[in-house]
Design an enzyme around this catalytic site. Structure first.
Site, short mmCIF file in Angstrom:
data_model
loop_
_atom_site.label_atom_id
_atom_site.label_comp_id
_atom_site.label_asym_id
_atom_site.label_seq_id
_atom_site.Cartn_x
_atom_site.Cartn_y
_atom_site.Cartn_z
N HIS A 277 0.84 -1.21 0.00
CA HIS A 277 0.00 0.00 0.00
C HIS A 277 0.87 1.25 0.00
O HIS A 277 0.63 2.19 -0.78
CB HIS A 277 -0.91 -0.02 1.23
N GLU A 278 1.89 1.28 0.87
CA GLU A 278 2.78 2.44 0.92
C GLU A 278 3.58 2.57 -0.38
O GLU A 278 3.84 3.69 -0.84
CB GLU A 278 3.72 2.33 2.12
N HIS A 281 1.61 4.46 -2.93
CA HIS A 281 1.72 5.92 -2.85
C HIS A 281 2.95 6.41 -3.61
O HIS A 281 2.90 7.44 -4.29
CB HIS A 281 1.81 6.36 -1.38
N GLU A 357 -5.88 7.05 -1.31
CA GLU A 357 -5.79 5.86 -0.47
C GLU A 357 -6.43 4.65 -1.14
O GLU A 357 -5.92 3.53 -1.05
CB GLU A 357 -6.45 6.13 0.89
#
Length: 423
Positions: A277-278, A281, A357
């Site tokens: 997930h990070e 980004h 997100e």
């Protein structure tokens, strides 16, 4: 102006009552029937006690937020409306002759004034998180961080305000534009140095201790096309039981950081999903997009503040003892307008953030292909942080930079893998 101050106090009290009633009595936070019994329903992964604690804790925190923000506006308005700002300006001008030092003296007393009067809210927030088992930091440690916040914020703010008011004095009509140009390198500089020089003042950062897990994460990063040599771990367990992970910094100072609480409470597959997930980004360039958006919005914001300050000083300046926009006594007015405009823009910025997100969630589940870990990580995150799975609408609009846990878990639980295209 004294009447205006008292009216503002009355409005604040009425607003506090209405918001408290809305959050505690009127808002519907029940789980909609289509979600009941699914993986997104907290009743399926939380105990009855956890459900009660998460609801109670979230409600009090939400009320605290909506009471604190307008209270800070009220304090700044009191400084202006009662003429205190003009008096502090006169005192600072009698103390020293150099304008930069006058501003620093003024700013110190203004910051001390607002900090002391908002301290009860912060202390209540600290005790609340301790009571619900989220915060485990001793009071001495909390006060140390509080004082560190005070001096770091004061130092950075002093630099900004000294430059800003020098520009106001030299160019009454174009200061907002020159200030914006100068904010670009300053913002990039702060973003660049924060992971290496500011964050370590609060916590210890070190490469991930679990080398096997680090190898898996770096392999995942390589698959995503991310140049990474280390994943950083931070010892948050001495302060909190909550979990988190984030990416910050730019260029060589970019960091992907895991709280040690996250490592302690999630299994390896769930940690890999969080890391993916990070990485999402990073791949989607959300940090750079955030900086660009901030700079674009700040240009419009500075121009609006310029117009509003001129109007307010022209109409009410004589009543509060201020003659010119560049007078030091207008500093509370600048911060008041800045805070009000930021608050009004919050629903838009939060909407953009929630979209980012969801993009990162989608990227992570596509990269890992592990739907079970994706759902499990957010369920565990909800329990550890005592997150309100389905918050009131107003709370979501103004407070949630992430989608609600109900939305995130349902999205990942119903994700169709036929859409997966490995990046």
């Amino acid at each position: 102006m004294k009447k205006a101050v008292w009216r503002s106090v009355l409005v604040y009290v009425l607003f506090s009552v209405v918001m408290s009633l809305y959050i505690f009595q009127w808002a519907d936070t029940s789980i909609p029937s289509p979600y009941q019994g699914t993986a997104a329903d907290p009743a399926t992964f939380m105990t009855e006690q956890q459900l009660l604690l998460s609801e109670d804790y979230s409600k009090v925190r939400n009320v605290l937020y909506f009471l604190t923000t307008p209270y800070e506006w009220l304090l700044l308005f009191v400084l202006l409306g009662l003429g205190l700002s003009a008096k502090i300006q006169s005192w600072s001008q009698m103390t020293v002759r150099v304008q930069a030092l006058q501003i620093c003296i003024y700013l110190f007393w203004m910051t001390l004034f607002t900090t002391i009067l908002t301290l009860p809210f912060k202390l209540y927030g600290y005790n609340l998180s301790k009571e619900y088992g989220i915060n485990v930091q001793p009071f001495q440690g909390w006060m140390k961080d509080f004082m560190l916040d005070f001096w770091i914020n004061f130092f950075i703010t002093a630099i900004i305000v000294v430059v800003l008011y020098s520009l106001m004095k030299k160019s009454a009509k174009r200061w907002w534009l020159y200030a914006w140009f100068l904010s670009i390198p300053f913002t990039l500089f702060l973003t660049f140095i924060q992971p290496v020089y500011i964050d370590p003042l609060y916590n210890d950062f070190y490469p991930l201790k679990d080398k096997q897990l680090e190898a898996q994460i770096l392999s995942l990063a390589d698959e995503a096309g991310i140049p990474a040599a280390h994943v950083f771990e931070v010892n948050m367990s001495e302060k909190t039981n909550a979990m988190n992970a984030y990416v910050n910094g730019i260029g060589d100072h970019s960091r992907i950081v895991l709280w040690d609480t996250t490592l302690n409470k999630l299994n390896d597959q769930e940690v890999l999903f969080i890391m993916a997930h990070e990485m999402g980004h990073y791949v989607k360039k959300h940090v750079f997009l955030g900086i660009i958006s901030y700079l674009a919005v700040s240009l419009a914001g500075l121009y609006l503040i310029y117009r509003l300050m001129n109007f307010i000083i022209r109409v009410w300046g004589s009543r509060i003892g201020i003659n010119h926009t560049h007078d030091i006594a207008t500093i509370p007015l600048f911060f008041l307008l800045l805070s009000l405009l930021s608050f009004l823009f919050t629903p838009i910025s939060n909407t953009v953030s929630r979209h980012h997100e969801i993009e990162a969630d989608r990227y992570a589940v596509e990269l890992t292909g592990d739907q079970t870990a994706a759902v499990g990580s957010f369920q565990e995150l909800s329990k550890s942080n005592l997150s309100q799975v389905n918050p009131p609408l107003i709370v979501k609009i103004f407070r949630y930079t992430h989608p609600t846990m109900l939305e995130r878990i349902h999205y990942l639980d119903t994700y169709e893998f036929k859409e997966i295209e490995k990046k």
